[in-house]
Design a protein around this motif. Structure first.
Motif, mmCIF file in Angstrom:
data_model
loop_
_atom_site.group_PDB
_atom_site.id
_atom_site.type_symbol
_atom_site.label_atom_id
_atom_site.label_comp_id
_atom_site.label_asym_id
_atom_site.label_seq_id
_atom_site.Cartn_x
_atom_site.Cartn_y
_atom_site.Cartn_z
ATOM 1 N N ALA A 62 0.821 -1.212 0.000
ATOM 2 C CA ALA A 62 0.000 0.000 0.000
ATOM 3 C C ALA A 62 0.855 1.262 0.000
ATOM 4 O O ALA A 62 0.363 2.351 -0.331
ATOM 5 C CB ALA A 62 -0.929 -0.001 1.211
ATOM 6 N N ASP A 63 2.136 1.136 0.357
ATOM 7 C CA ASP A 63 3.051 2.282 0.341
ATOM 8 C C ASP A 63 3.571 2.582 -1.062
ATOM 9 O O ASP A 63 4.179 3.634 -1.285
ATOM 10 C CB ASP A 63 4.260 2.018 1.251
ATOM 11 N N LEU A 64 3.360 1.659 -1.996
ATOM 12 C CA LEU A 64 3.922 1.799 -3.335
ATOM 13 C C LEU A 64 3.116 2.775 -4.180
ATOM 14 O O LEU A 64 1.899 2.896 -4.043
ATOM 15 C CB LEU A 64 3.955 0.443 -4.039
ATOM 16 N N ASP A 65 3.824 3.445 -5.087
ATOM 17 C CA ASP A 65 3.178 4.313 -6.067
ATOM 18 C C ASP A 65 3.020 3.623 -7.416
ATOM 19 O O ASP A 65 2.167 4.023 -8.211
ATOM 20 C CB ASP A 65 3.993 5.598 -6.250
ATOM 21 N N ALA A 66 3.839 2.610 -7.690
ATOM 22 C CA ALA A 66 3.780 1.940 -8.992
ATOM 23 C C ALA A 66 4.651 0.699 -8.973
ATOM 24 O O ALA A 66 5.496 0.510 -8.086
ATOM 25 C CB ALA A 66 4.248 2.882 -10.101
ATOM 26 N N ILE A 67 4.434 -0.144 -9.984
ATOM 27 C CA ILE A 67 5.311 -1.277 -10.273
ATOM 28 C C ILE A 67 5.913 -1.042 -11.652
ATOM 29 O O ILE A 67 5.209 -0.670 -12.598
ATOM 30 C CB ILE A 67 4.551 -2.610 -10.260
ATOM 31 N N LEU A 68 7.206 -1.260 -11.767
ATOM 32 C CA LEU A 68 7.934 -1.105 -13.018
ATOM 33 C C LEU A 68 8.424 -2.485 -13.453
ATOM 34 O O LEU A 68 8.937 -3.244 -12.632
ATOM 35 C CB LEU A 68 9.108 -0.152 -12.790
ATOM 36 N N VAL A 69 8.244 -2.821 -14.732
ATOM 37 C CA VAL A 69 8.569 -4.164 -15.224
ATOM 38 C C VAL A 69 9.703 -4.087 -16.240
ATOM 39 O O VAL A 69 9.624 -3.347 -17.222
ATOM 40 C CB VAL A 69 7.332 -4.825 -15.864
ATOM 41 N N SER A 70 10.746 -4.892 -16.019
ATOM 42 C CA SER A 70 11.896 -4.899 -16.928
ATOM 43 C C SER A 70 11.661 -5.775 -18.153
ATOM 44 O O SER A 70 12.055 -5.422 -19.265
ATOM 45 C CB SER A 70 13.151 -5.376 -16.193
ATOM 46 N N HIS A 71 11.032 -6.943 -17.960
ATOM 47 C CA HIS A 71 10.697 -7.836 -19.070
ATOM 48 C C HIS A 71 9.734 -8.902 -18.570
ATOM 49 O O HIS A 71 9.426 -8.965 -17.374
ATOM 50 C CB HIS A 71 11.942 -8.448 -19.713
ATOM 51 N N GLU A 72 9.259 -9.736 -19.485
ATOM 52 C CA GLU A 72 8.097 -10.578 -19.203
ATOM 53 C C GLU A 72 8.400 -11.954 -18.626
ATOM 54 O O GLU A 72 7.476 -12.746 -18.410
ATOM 55 C CB GLU A 72 7.272 -10.759 -20.487
ATOM 56 N N HIS A 73 9.645 -12.292 -18.352
ATOM 57 C CA HIS A 73 9.939 -13.611 -17.799
ATOM 58 C C HIS A 73 9.314 -13.767 -16.417
ATOM 59 O O HIS A 73 9.226 -12.814 -15.638
ATOM 60 C CB HIS A 73 11.444 -13.840 -17.743
#
Length: 254
Positions: free
Chosen positions: A43-54
């Motif tokens: 709940a403290d997060l502002d976003a998730i960032l994804v490097s690649h789909e593995h």
């Protein structure tokens, strides 16, 4: 570093105002547990960032996004390639980026750059805030000139040191998997990580974290010994991110 390795990868990044999870390759419940162990919550997060789909990078992305209403930043190709693993994420919660184009998540500035890895559109990242720059490159088969350019002048580096070549070749992996790891779209060896670090090190580089170590084809001692040769006579601290437990949490710009 919440986790690093072939069973799951996740990095918590915060400057005290903005908090972002780079990859969520563990289950949502395990990521929540590891955050809680550091006094944090999804709940403290502002976003998730994804490097690649593995899978070892996106396993928990969908469930965390849905449960905590978190936007997910990834390239269009990664979104398409990872759609089955991500599950249903509302279109309004998906934010696309392009490698080479800087974007901001609140107070943090991210610049993704292309990596040589066997995924659709794999990305490394630099993160800037208040004059501090961190660089992250954890799944790459070769260190291109572009990678070296992006990783210069960082205060903190998170860098892959996946395998010891001798352990890989003499180990239990089938031949096709050994070839995949060694390929230009595979993973950096300890020696290759050392050579990259020797080119980009500088006096303001305070810390290097070695990441994505193979549990089968590497050891912490070997990785530290080989890569550490690039830092002889330097004050830069060298450590290893682990698969089974959280590492240190660094405050960007703090």
């Amino acid at each position: 570093m919440l986790a690093s390795g072939s069973k799951g990868n996740s990095i918590f990044i915060s400057d005290g105002n903005t908090a972002v999870l780079l990859d969520a390759g563990l289950s949502g419940a395990e990521i929540e547990r590891r955050l809680k162990s550091r006094g944090l919550s999804p709940a403290d997060l502002d976003a998730i960032l994804v490097s690649h789909e593995h899978g070892d990078h996106i396993r928990g992305v969908g469930v965390l996004s849905r449960r905590f209403d978190l936007p997910v930043y990834m390239s269009r190709k990664t979104a398409r390639a990872g759609s089955s693993r991500l599950g249903k994420i509302h279109d309004s919660m998906i934010k696309h980026f392009e490698c080479g184009a800087e974007f901001a998540i609140n107070t943090l500035k991210f610049r993704p750059f292309s990596l040589s890895h066997d995924a659709e559109d794999p990305a490394g990242f630099t993160v800037r805030q208040n004059g501090t720059k961190i660089g992250i490159a954890t799944d790459l088969g070769i260190a291109t000139r572009m990678v070296k350019t992006h990783l210069k002048d960082c205060s903190l580096l998170i860098l892959e040191a996946n395998h010891d070549p001798e352990m890989l070749m003499n180990g239990p992996y089938p031949w096709h998997l050994k070839q995949r790891v060694r390929d230009r779209t595979g993973h950096l060896s300890n020696q290759e990580s050392k050579e990259l670090l020797a080119e980009i090190r500088h006096e303001r580089l305070s810390h290097v974290i070695l990441a994505h170590l193979s549990e089968t084809n590497n050891t912490v001692r070997k990785a530290l010994s080989v890569v550490g040769e690039a830092l002889n006579h330097c004050k830069t601290r060298l450590s290893v991110a682990r698969q089974d437990r959280c590492g240190e949490i660094f405050k960007v710009g703090g």
